[in-house]
Design a protein around this motif. Structure first.
Motif, short mmCIF file in Angstrom:
data_model
loop_
_atom_site.label_atom_id
_atom_site.label_comp_id
_atom_site.label_asym_id
_atom_site.label_seq_id
_atom_site.Cartn_x
_atom_site.Cartn_y
_atom_site.Cartn_z
N ALA A 166 0.83 -1.21 0.00
CA ALA A 166 0.00 0.00 0.00
C ALA A 166 0.86 1.26 0.00
O ALA A 166 0.55 2.24 -0.70
CB ALA A 166 -0.93 -0.01 1.22
N LEU A 167 1.94 1.27 0.78
CA LEU A 167 2.80 2.46 0.84
C LEU A 167 3.51 2.71 -0.48
O LEU A 167 3.91 3.85 -0.75
CB LEU A 167 3.82 2.30 1.97
N ARG A 168 3.68 1.70 -1.27
CA ARG A 168 4.38 1.87 -2.56
C ARG A 168 3.69 2.89 -3.45
O ARG A 168 4.34 3.62 -4.20
CB ARG A 168 4.43 0.51 -3.26
N THR A 169 2.36 2.97 -3.36
CA THR A 169 1.63 3.90 -4.23
C THR A 169 1.01 5.07 -3.48
O THR A 169 0.49 5.99 -4.12
CB THR A 169 0.50 3.15 -4.97
N ALA A 170 1.07 5.06 -2.15
CA ALA A 170 0.50 6.17 -1.38
C ALA A 170 1.35 7.42 -1.56
O ALA A 170 2.58 7.37 -1.53
CB ALA A 170 0.42 5.79 0.10
N TRP A 171 0.70 8.56 -1.75
CA TRP A 171 1.37 9.85 -1.91
C TRP A 171 2.44 9.83 -3.00
O TRP A 171 3.53 10.33 -2.84
CB TRP A 171 1.96 10.32 -0.58
N GLY A 172 2.05 9.23 -4.13
CA GLY A 172 2.93 9.24 -5.29
C GLY A 172 3.27 7.85 -5.77
O GLY A 172 4.03 7.14 -5.11
N THR A 173 2.73 7.45 -6.90
CA THR A 173 3.07 6.15 -7.47
C THR A 173 4.53 6.17 -7.93
O THR A 173 5.12 7.24 -8.15
CB THR A 173 2.17 5.83 -8.66
N PRO A 174 5.14 5.00 -8.12
CA PRO A 174 6.51 4.99 -8.63
C PRO A 174 6.66 5.75 -9.95
O PRO A 174 7.64 6.49 -10.13
CB PRO A 174 6.80 3.50 -8.81
#
Length: 329
Positions: free
Chosen positions: A311-319
């Motif tokens: 979930a954190l991977r895409t939270a507040w900015g995807t890669p």
């Protein structure tokens, strides 16, 4: 370049680690995912007592900051212990109110955020991010839509998430607090702060996944020897460690840039976010694979960190979005 924490910052990290180790956060995470926020709120109160949220608020409003480096130190520990709740969003709300240029709004809301008495959710609406985190359990929900910010409430059912403890809901209508370019500028700053702290949180999640996996492969035996003695396993763990170690200085470089008011701090935060997010995600895949079938069980506490990393991977900015910002001239 090396980024070394000073003695006070290291002691702060150790004290948070000890406090959260004694708090039993896995049980609080499971309760939060089931809709019972009581145990998580108890952890929140202890964090507030340690001054974590005060680090985001200026002294004139009852805080100690803003201190981005110390916040990054704290959020690494919060990630290591998988603390539930809108932690990043509460700090982002404080950063937004501090930059909004509305003394009355700051005086009315920042002291509560600094003391931990108020839990806030903050979101910048976009087609790819229509939800507010934990809006159904937050005391205040600040929603930025273009150049308008309003105080909203959650509407509709809680949406499923890759991390069950991240409860997503669509923000409804509410009174408008401010409009204009100052809202846009304050929201951009708050989003940079959120990206940095999400990166720090992901870094902590990745470290726990690696540490628990190393402990497991040392204890698990096959053919009469520890699984961790196999070269293929050692290479996988080494790659995970290298990725996390490379992400760490980027996180603290971004924190230093924000602390200095560097115009390029947003790009630094995006760089940290993509590096830490990808490293934590890789750590989750390593943990899942090396634990074998056991890694797929929801009953195993490891699953709390595996799902959070995703979930954190895409939270507040995807890669992809973070890479685009880094490459933007």
């Amino acid at each position: 370049m090396r980024f070394l924490l000073d003695d006070e910052q290291r002691q702060f990290a150790r004290s948070l680690d000890a406090m959260l180790s004694a708090a039993g956060t896995p049980a609080a995470v499971r309760a939060w995912a089931a809709g019972d926020t009581g145990p998580g709120r108890a952890v929140w109160k202890r964090l507030a007592g340690a001054g974590v949220f005060a680090l985001a608020v200026p002294e004139e409003h009852g805080g100690l900051g803003p201190l981005p480096v110390e916040l990054a130190v704290a959020f690494v520990e919060l990630g290591r212990h998988a603390v539930p709740g809108p932690l990043v969003e509460t700090v982002a709300a404080a950063a937004f109110l501090d930059r909004l240029g509305d003394p009355a709004a700051a005086a009315a809301r920042l002291p509560g955020l600094a003391s931990g008495a108020a839990v806030a959710s903050f979101c910048v609406l976009s087609p790819t991010a229509p939800y507010a985190l934990d809006a159904d359990t937050s005391d205040r929900v600040l929603v930025v839509d273009g150049d308008t910010v309003r105080l909203a409430e959650a509407t509709g059912p809680v949406q499923p998430s890759a991390d069950p403890a991240r409860r997503l809901a669509r923000p409804g209508g509410g009174p408008v607090l401010a409009r204009g370019p100052r809202v846009t500028a304050a929201a951009a700053h708050a989003a940079d702060v959120a990206a940095l702290l999400t990166a720090a949180q992901a870094l902590g999640v990745g470290r726990t996944l690696l540490d628990r996996t190393v402990a497991y492969v040392r204890a698990r035996t096959q053919f009469g020897v520890p699984v961790g003695s196999f070269q293929a396993v050692q290479h996988r763990l080494a790659d995970t460690l290298v990725a996390l170690e490379f992400a760490r200085p980027l996180v603290f470089a971004a924190a230093l840039a924000l602390a200095a008011g560097d115009p390029g701090s947003g790009r630094e935060a995006a760089m940290a976010k993509v590096a830490a997010g990808e490293a934590a995600y890789a750590a989750s895949r390593t943990a899942l694979h090396l634990h074998g079938a056991l890694g797929y069980t929801a009953e195993l506490d490891l699953s709390l960190w595996i799902r959070k990393a995703r979930a954190l991977r895409t939270a507040w900015g995807t890669p992809a979005a973070c890479r685009a910002r880094v490459l933007d001239p």
